[in-house]
Scaffold this motif. Structure first.
Motif, PDB file in Angstrom:
ATOM      1  N   ARG A   9      -3.836  -3.258  56.214  1.00  0.00           N
ATOM      2  CA  ARG A   9      -4.929  -2.478  56.821  1.00  0.00           C
ATOM      3  C   ARG A   9      -5.315  -1.303  55.935  1.00  0.00           C
ATOM      4  O   ARG A   9      -6.507  -0.983  55.776  1.00  0.00           O
ATOM      5  CB  ARG A   9      -4.513  -1.984  58.206  1.00  0.00           C
ATOM      6  CG  ARG A   9      -4.407  -3.074  59.248  1.00  0.00           C
ATOM      7  CD  ARG A   9      -4.403  -2.484  60.652  1.00  0.00           C
ATOM      8  NE  ARG A   9      -3.250  -1.614  60.866  1.00  0.00           N
ATOM      9  CZ  ARG A   9      -2.072  -2.021  61.318  1.00  0.00           C
ATOM     10  NH1 ARG A   9      -1.881  -3.312  61.609  1.00  0.00           N
ATOM     11  NH2 ARG A   9      -1.084  -1.165  61.504  1.00  0.00           N
ATOM     12  N   PHE A  10      -4.310  -0.643  55.369  1.00  0.00           N
ATOM     13  CA  PHE A  10      -4.558   0.518  54.503  1.00  0.00           C
ATOM     14  C   PHE A  10      -5.381   0.116  53.270  1.00  0.00           C
ATOM     15  O   PHE A  10      -6.366   0.769  52.929  1.00  0.00           O
ATOM     16  CB  PHE A  10      -3.213   1.118  54.081  1.00  0.00           C
ATOM     17  CG  PHE A  10      -3.314   2.261  53.109  1.00  0.00           C
ATOM     18  CD1 PHE A  10      -3.893   3.463  53.468  1.00  0.00           C
ATOM     19  CD2 PHE A  10      -2.808   2.127  51.812  1.00  0.00           C
ATOM     20  CE1 PHE A  10      -3.972   4.513  52.561  1.00  0.00           C
ATOM     21  CE2 PHE A  10      -2.880   3.168  50.910  1.00  0.00           C
ATOM     22  CZ  PHE A  10      -3.464   4.365  51.285  1.00  0.00           C
ATOM     23  N   LEU A  11      -4.997  -0.980  52.623  1.00  0.00           N
ATOM     24  CA  LEU A  11      -5.725  -1.422  51.431  1.00  0.00           C
ATOM     25  C   LEU A  11      -7.115  -1.931  51.779  1.00  0.00           C
ATOM     26  O   LEU A  11      -8.061  -1.768  50.993  1.00  0.00           O
ATOM     27  CB  LEU A  11      -4.926  -2.490  50.686  1.00  0.00           C
ATOM     28  CG  LEU A  11      -3.577  -2.041  50.113  1.00  0.00           C
ATOM     29  CD1 LEU A  11      -2.959  -3.140  49.261  1.00  0.00           C
ATOM     30  CD2 LEU A  11      -3.726  -0.764  49.298  1.00  0.00           C
ATOM     31  N   SER A  12      -7.270  -2.538  52.946  1.00  0.00           N
ATOM     32  CA  SER A  12      -8.606  -2.958  53.386  1.00  0.00           C
ATOM     33  C   SER A  12      -9.511  -1.743  53.566  1.00  0.00           C
ATOM     34  O   SER A  12     -10.698  -1.774  53.217  1.00  0.00           O
ATOM     35  CB  SER A  12      -8.511  -3.747  54.694  1.00  0.00           C
ATOM     36  OG  SER A  12      -7.810  -4.961  54.502  1.00  0.00           O
ATOM     37  N   LEU A  13      -8.952  -0.673  54.109  1.00  0.00           N
ATOM     38  CA  LEU A  13      -9.727   0.557  54.277  1.00  0.00           C
ATOM     39  C   LEU A  13     -10.101   1.156  52.925  1.00  0.00           C
ATOM     40  O   LEU A  13     -11.244   1.590  52.727  1.00  0.00           O
ATOM     41  CB  LEU A  13      -8.924   1.566  55.105  1.00  0.00           C
ATOM     42  CG  LEU A  13      -9.598   2.925  55.360  1.00  0.00           C
ATOM     43  CD1 LEU A  13     -10.943   2.746  56.058  1.00  0.00           C
ATOM     44  CD2 LEU A  13      -8.670   3.834  56.170  1.00  0.00           C
ATOM     45  N   ILE A  14      -9.161   1.173  51.988  1.00  0.00           N
ATOM     46  CA  ILE A  14      -9.451   1.668  50.633  1.00  0.00           C
ATOM     47  C   ILE A  14     -10.604   0.881  50.023  1.00  0.00           C
ATOM     48  O   ILE A  14     -11.517   1.444  49.408  1.00  0.00           O
ATOM     49  CB  ILE A  14      -8.198   1.558  49.727  1.00  0.00           C
ATOM     50  CG1 ILE A  14      -7.116   2.550  50.166  1.00  0.00           C
ATOM     51  CG2 ILE A  14      -8.569   1.764  48.260  1.00  0.00           C
ATOM     52  CD1 ILE A  14      -7.417   3.988  49.827  1.00  0.00           C
ATOM     53  N   HIS A  15     -10.586  -0.426  50.207  1.00  0.00           N
ATOM     54  CA  HIS A  15     -11.637  -1.292  49.668  1.00  0.00           C
ATOM     55  C   HIS A  15     -12.994  -0.918  50.259  1.00  0.00           C
ATOM     56  O   HIS A  15     -14.008  -0.868  49.549  1.00  0.00           O
ATOM     57  CB  HIS A  15     -11.301  -2.754  49.983  1.00  0.00           C
ATOM     58  CG  HIS A  15     -12.119  -3.752  49.231  1.00  0.00           C
ATOM     59  ND1 HIS A  15     -13.389  -4.119  49.629  1.00  0.00           N
ATOM     60  CD2 HIS A  15     -11.859  -4.454  48.102  1.00  0.00           C
ATOM     61  CE1 HIS A  15     -13.871  -5.014  48.787  1.00  0.00           C
ATOM     62  NE2 HIS A  15     -12.961  -5.236  47.843  1.00  0.00           N
ATOM     63  N   VAL A  16     -13.032  -0.624  51.561  1.00  0.00           N
ATOM     64  CA  VAL A  16     -14.286  -0.312  52.240  1.00  0.00           C
ATOM     65  C   VAL A  16     -14.838   1.041  51.830  1.00  0.00           C
ATOM     66  O   VAL A  16     -16.050   1.206  51.649  1.00  0.00           O
ATOM     67  CB  VAL A  16     -14.074  -0.370  53.775  1.00  0.00           C
ATOM     68  CG1 VAL A  16     -15.286   0.205  54.509  1.00  0.00           C
ATOM     69  CG2 VAL A  16     -13.820  -1.807  54.223  1.00  0.00           C
ATOM     70  N   VAL A  17     -13.964   2.046  51.654  1.00  0.00           N
ATOM     71  CA  VAL A  17     -14.437   3.416  51.420  1.00  0.00           C
ATOM     72  C   VAL A  17     -14.548   3.733  49.932  1.00  0.00           C
ATOM     73  O   VAL A  17     -14.961   4.856  49.578  1.00  0.00           O
ATOM     74  CB  VAL A  17     -13.512   4.456  52.086  1.00  0.00           C
ATOM     75  CG1 VAL A  17     -13.443   4.196  53.585  1.00  0.00           C
ATOM     76  CG2 VAL A  17     -12.114   4.448  51.468  1.00  0.00           C
ATOM     77  N   TRP A  18     -14.215   2.792  49.047  1.00  0.00           N
ATOM     78  CA  TRP A  18     -14.244   3.064  47.603  1.00  0.00           C
ATOM     79  C   TRP A  18     -15.583   3.643  47.154  1.00  0.00           C
ATOM     80  O   TRP A  18     -15.631   4.609  46.372  1.00  0.00           O
ATOM     81  CB  TRP A  18     -13.932   1.777  46.827  1.00  0.00           C
ATOM     82  CG  TRP A  18     -14.002   1.927  45.341  1.00  0.00           C
ATOM     83  CD1 TRP A  18     -13.013   2.331  44.500  1.00  0.00           C
ATOM     84  CD2 TRP A  18     -15.135   1.655  44.504  1.00  0.00           C
ATOM     85  NE1 TRP A  18     -13.446   2.335  43.195  1.00  0.00           N
ATOM     86  CE2 TRP A  18     -14.754   1.915  43.165  1.00  0.00           C
ATOM     87  CE3 TRP A  18     -16.435   1.212  44.741  1.00  0.00           C
ATOM     88  CZ2 TRP A  18     -15.612   1.776  42.089  1.00  0.00           C
ATOM     89  CZ3 TRP A  18     -17.310   1.060  43.671  1.00  0.00           C
ATOM     90  CH2 TRP A  18     -16.881   1.338  42.363  1.00  0.00           C
ATOM     91  N   HIS A  19     -16.687   3.085  47.651  1.00  0.00           N
ATOM     92  CA  HIS A  19     -18.007   3.529  47.189  1.00  0.00           C
ATOM     93  C   HIS A  19     -18.295   4.963  47.618  1.00  0.00           C
ATOM     94  O   HIS A  19     -19.154   5.629  47.019  1.00  0.00           O
ATOM     95  CB  HIS A  19     -19.097   2.588  47.708  1.00  0.00           C
ATOM     96  CG  HIS A  19     -19.379   2.727  49.190  1.00  0.00           C
ATOM     97  ND1 HIS A  19     -18.521   2.223  50.155  1.00  0.00           N
ATOM     98  CD2 HIS A  19     -20.395   3.326  49.838  1.00  0.00           C
ATOM     99  CE1 HIS A  19     -19.008   2.502  51.352  1.00  0.00           C
ATOM    100  NE2 HIS A  19     -20.142   3.169  51.197  1.00  0.00           N
ATOM    101  N   LEU A  20     -17.605   5.469  48.648  1.00  0.00           N
ATOM    102  CA  LEU A  20     -17.781   6.854  49.048  1.00  0.00           C
ATOM    103  C   LEU A  20     -17.033   7.807  48.124  1.00  0.00           C
ATOM    104  O   LEU A  20     -17.399   8.992  47.999  1.00  0.00           O
ATOM    105  CB  LEU A  20     -17.292   7.047  50.486  1.00  0.00           C
ATOM    106  CG  LEU A  20     -18.026   6.259  51.564  1.00  0.00           C
ATOM    107  CD1 LEU A  20     -17.363   6.468  52.917  1.00  0.00           C
ATOM    108  CD2 LEU A  20     -19.496   6.672  51.622  1.00  0.00           C
ATOM    109  N   LEU A  21     -15.987   7.302  47.482  1.00  0.00           N
ATOM    110  CA  LEU A  21     -15.181   8.133  46.601  1.00  0.00           C
ATOM    111  C   LEU A  21     -15.726   8.146  45.174  1.00  0.00           C
ATOM    112  O   LEU A  21     -15.580   9.123  44.445  1.00  0.00           O
ATOM    113  CB  LEU A  21     -13.730   7.626  46.583  1.00  0.00           C
ATOM    114  CG  LEU A  21     -12.995   7.662  47.920  1.00  0.00           C
ATOM    115  CD1 LEU A  21     -11.661   6.950  47.819  1.00  0.00           C
ATOM    116  CD2 LEU A  21     -12.794   9.115  48.363  1.00  0.00           C
ATOM    117  N   PHE A  22     -16.379   7.033  44.769  1.00  0.00           N
ATOM    118  CA  PHE A  22     -16.885   6.923  43.402  1.00  0.00           C
ATOM    119  C   PHE A  22     -18.378   6.573  43.383  1.00  0.00           C
ATOM    120  O   PHE A  22     -18.930   6.265  42.373  1.00  0.00           O
ATOM    121  CB  PHE A  22     -16.105   5.860  42.630  1.00  0.00           C
ATOM    122  CG  PHE A  22     -14.631   6.195  42.488  1.00  0.00           C
ATOM    123  CD1 PHE A  22     -14.214   7.095  41.526  1.00  0.00           C
ATOM    124  CD2 PHE A  22     -13.695   5.616  43.325  1.00  0.00           C
ATOM    125  CE1 PHE A  22     -12.866   7.416  41.407  1.00  0.00           C
ATOM    126  CE2 PHE A  22     -12.349   5.922  43.187  1.00  0.00           C
ATOM    127  CZ  PHE A  22     -11.937   6.822  42.232  1.00  0.00           C
TER     128      PHE A  22
END
Length: 296
Positions: free
Chosen positions: A283-296
């Motif tokens: 779940r944590f890595l799925s969330l990272i995948h989803v929010v990546w574009h907000l961080l970069f």
């Protein structure tokens, strides 16, 4: 919405997703994630004088960081430029070109050696129409003998539009003729062999905007995982292809997975808790995948 607002929202969401972990683990993990987000990579640009290193650099990143002179080499020392997008910073170390004079070469090779261990990646420009790369080879081998790692070098054939027969260049479509393409393929294979290149060697032309998307993809793939997302942020918009973004995103997810695993290793686990941690990791890595574009 500002970068800091996005980062704050993502930080809160990540901590919430990890809230079932004991003690200060969620805060420590998110802090490590954010350090990766704000990492400031340094890319070195090396090679022979007149190989178009600075021009390539200016075409890749916005705003253009390097000065260019059509007659003589502009760079007499290591020029350290920074490219800033929002809260993210990329540093470009633009090195003086070798093979101008023997005296300058001795100074420049010392600079190359002194800096090589400080760089995330070294982009080495080879002139596509150059008949002899002996100076490049000698300098490169000196760096390897001094401890530089071959995987930190990305060789690129520059000024592809000057490849013979140069008068056949297709100006309308900004691409080489069949004869030029054949010669570029031969030179590319030669560069791969001579330098035992770890990463693909691609022929480009900065002035003709030729093959730059493909080369930007190779650049992101060649970078260490901890810097590929940060560098992708600074590419000109037209070079942030889907493949570039996917490669950078997956690299960042991989780093997040390592951070999770290292944190989870300190938790005393039973068989049931191991399965819970596995589900939490997914779940944590799925969330990272989803929010990546907000961080970069």
């Amino acid at each position: 919405m500002s970068d800091s607002t996005h980062t704050g929202q993502v930080s809160d969401a990540l901590k919430q997703s990890l809230s079932c972990l004991p003690g200060g683990l969620p805060d420590a993990m998110v802090e490590r994630i954010l350090r990766c987000v704000h990492y400031e990579p340094v890319i070195g640009i090396m090679g022979k004088s007149g190989a178009g290193k600075s021009s390539l650099c200016n075409t890749l990143f916005s705003p253009p960081p390097a000065s260019v002179d059509a007659v003589r080499g502009c760079t007499r020392r290591v020029n350290r430029y920074h490219v800033r997008r929002g809260s993210h910073t990329l540093y470009i170390a633009d090195f003086p070109g070798i093979a101008e004079t023997p005296e300058l070469d001795r100074q420049y090779r010392w600079l190359y050696r002194a800096w090589s261990s400080k760089l995330d990646l070294i982009v080495w420009g080879l002139k596509a129409d150059e008949r002899a790369w002996k100076d490049d080879l000698r300098c490169y081998r000196e760096l390897l003998n001094a401890g530089a790692e071959p995987e930190r070098f990305l060789f690129v054939l520059t000024q592809a539009d000057k490849m013979e027969p140069c008068r056949e260049w297709d100006n309308s479509n900004h691409q080489p003729s069949a004869n030029q393409s054949e010669n570029l393929a031969i030179k590319t294979e030669l560069a791969m062999t001579l330098f035992a290149a770890v990463h693909p060697v691609i022929a480009v032309s900065a002035t003709e905007n030729y093959n730059l998307e493909r080369w930007a993809e190779a650049l992101i793939q060649a970078l260490p995982l901890n810097s590929c997302s940060a560098v992708s942020r600074h590419l000109n918009t037209g070079l942030r292809t889907e493949r570039v973004q996917n490669t950078a995103r997956e690299g960042f997810v991989s780093i997040a997975g390592t951070i999770f695993d290292e944190a989870a290793s300190v938790v005393q686990t039973s068989g049931k808790l191991v399965r819970q941690l596995q589900r939490l990791r997914q779940r944590f890595l799925s969330l990272i995948h989803v929010v990546w574009h907000l961080l970069f």
